[in-house]
Design a protein around this motif. Structure first.
Motif, PDB file in Angstrom:
ATOM      1  N   TRP A  13       0.843  -1.185   0.000  1.00 37.43           N
ATOM      2  CA  TRP A  13       0.000   0.000   0.000  1.00 37.43           C
ATOM      3  C   TRP A  13       0.881   1.239   0.000  1.00 37.43           C
ATOM      4  O   TRP A  13       1.895   1.300   0.694  1.00 37.43           O
ATOM      5  N   THR A  65      -5.340  -0.591  -7.143  1.00 38.44           N
ATOM      6  CA  THR A  65      -6.042  -0.736  -5.863  1.00 38.44           C
ATOM      7  C   THR A  65      -5.116  -0.537  -4.672  1.00 38.44           C
ATOM      8  O   THR A  65      -5.497   0.073  -3.659  1.00 38.44           O
ATOM      9  N   GLY A  69      -6.582   4.566  -0.663  1.00 41.12           N
ATOM     10  CA  GLY A  69      -6.866   4.492   0.763  1.00 41.12           C
ATOM     11  C   GLY A  69      -8.353   4.291   1.006  1.00 41.12           C
ATOM     12  O   GLY A  69      -9.146   4.096   0.077  1.00 41.12           O
ATOM     13  N   THR A  70      -8.747   4.330   2.260  1.00 37.76           N
ATOM     14  CA  THR A  70     -10.152   4.232   2.622  1.00 37.76           C
ATOM     15  C   THR A  70     -10.620   5.578   3.162  1.00 37.76           C
ATOM     16  O   THR A  70      -9.856   6.317   3.767  1.00 37.76           O
ATOM     17  N   GLY A  71     -11.890   5.889   2.906  1.00 37.56           N
ATOM     18  CA  GLY A  71     -12.457   7.132   3.415  1.00 37.56           C
ATOM     19  C   GLY A  71     -12.001   8.370   2.690  1.00 37.56           C
ATOM     20  O   GLY A  71     -12.177   9.485   3.189  1.00 37.56           O
ATOM     21  N   ASP A 113     -16.667   2.714  -8.100  1.00 36.97           N
ATOM     22  CA  ASP A 113     -15.874   2.662  -6.866  1.00 36.97           C
ATOM     23  C   ASP A 113     -15.755   4.073  -6.290  1.00 36.97           C
ATOM     24  O   ASP A 113     -15.233   4.977  -6.959  1.00 36.97           O
ATOM     25  N   ARG A 115     -13.792   5.309  -4.287  1.00 40.67           N
ATOM     26  CA  ARG A 115     -12.436   5.724  -3.923  1.00 40.67           C
ATOM     27  C   ARG A 115     -11.741   6.495  -5.032  1.00 40.67           C
ATOM     28  O   ARG A 115     -10.663   7.062  -4.810  1.00 40.67           O
TER      29      ARG A 115
END
Length: 317
Positions: A13, A65, A69-71, A113, A115
């Motif tokens: 990541w 992917t 990140g998330t959020g 998606d 994101r």
């Protein structure tokens, strides 16, 4: 552009600010960006020609992917065939003369998606004589980002070679030649394929001689091509000479077609191997050329597109 890590050497990541994408007919390339600097890259064979409209987002996510990140929403700025009629979203051409990039003409793509947020750079069109480009305009923008006062010809050699007249920070006009595709078709599917052999050896003198011949008598191209076959049958012309002559005849004919436009400084924007051939041919035609890195300019143009978009907040609503 600073060095980037091969995909196999990047961690699982990576925190990124945005993602730069160059999406061509046969390949997809992406860079993970922090500010204006790439921190990782990835590529696949998921080009436009292998996808239907529903396949673009999964193909991109399969590649990037690990950079999401998330959020949070990560902007994706893309150029090339992703914006064609058969692409993810059609980005209508801008008509020349015009600047190579304009935030008001960038198109927002629909994404499933949450994101990612996709923006696509439009290509350029010329109504008369009719011509179009997608992807090359971003490289021209990158060229001007590094040399805002450049005035002259940009040559982008490849399957469909582009010759672009740049003046006053704008693309004034351009011409496309199917030279690379013609070479591939002739070498792979015509009677000449029997004398061209492998792809390793190369005869520089034969290339130069063929360029000079084509510049002097471009109308004789069809006959000159068949003579490659006859020379092989009657006089044992080797494959290295035949390949070099084929390339020289096609590139020389291309330069001859440019005529009076073949003046002033030329910037070569492409793979080093093709840049060298075009530089040699241009020298024979009496024109100097300087090489500019194609990948570097693509990324510079995408970076400029991101800044241009950020400076037009109404477009990000």
């Amino acid at each position: 552009m600073s060095d980037t890590l091969p995909a196999s050497q990047t961690p699982d990541w990576i925190a990124v600010d945005w993602i730069a994408v160059d999406w061509g007919t046969t390949h997809l390339r992406a860079w993970a960006m922090r500010g204006d600097e790439p921190v990782a890259r990835a590529a696949s064979d998921a080009g436009m020609s292998s996808l239907d409209r529903d396949g673009f987002e999964p193909a991109l996510l399969a590649l990037v992917t690990r950079w999401l990140g998330t959020g949070r929403v990560t902007p994706v700025i893309a150029c090339g065939m992703v914006g064609s009629r058969q692409g993810w979203v059609e980005a209508p051409y801008m008509a020349v003369p015009c600047g190579p990039l304009n935030a008001d003409h960038m198109v927002r793509g629909t994404t499933l998606d949450p994101r990612i947020a996709l923006w696509v750079v439009p290509g350029l069109k010329q109504d008369a004589p009719a011509d179009v480009m997608r992807g090359e305009e971003t490289q021209i923008a990158g060229l001007l980002a590094g040399d805002p006062r450049f005035s002259g010809l940009a040559c982008l050699p490849g399957t469909h070679t582009k010759w672009v007249t740049v003046r006053g920070g704008e693309v004034q006009s351009f011409s496309t030649f199917m030279t690379g595709e013609l070479y591939g078709l002739i070498a792979g599917h015509s009677v000449l394929r029997h004398g061209l052999g492998g792809q390793d050896a190369w005869d520089h003198a034969a290339f130069a001689e063929a360029v000079a011949e084509a510049l002097h008598q471009p109308a004789g191209l069809a006959g000159d091509l068949f003579r490659l076959r006859a020379e092989g049958l009657l006089h044992g012309m080797g494959a290295a000479v035949a390949r070099a002559r084929l390339s020289g005849l096609l590139i020389g004919n291309e330069l001859a077609a440019l005529g009076e436009r073949r003046v002033g400084p030329v910037r070569l924007i492409g793979a080093s191997s093709l840049n060298r051939l075009y530089a040699a041919a241009l020298a024979i035609a009496g024109c100097e050329a300087a090489e500019a890195g194609g990948d570097d300019l693509t990324l510079a143009g995408l970076t400029l597109a991101r800044h241009t978009l950020m400076e037009a907040p109404r477009r990000r609503a």
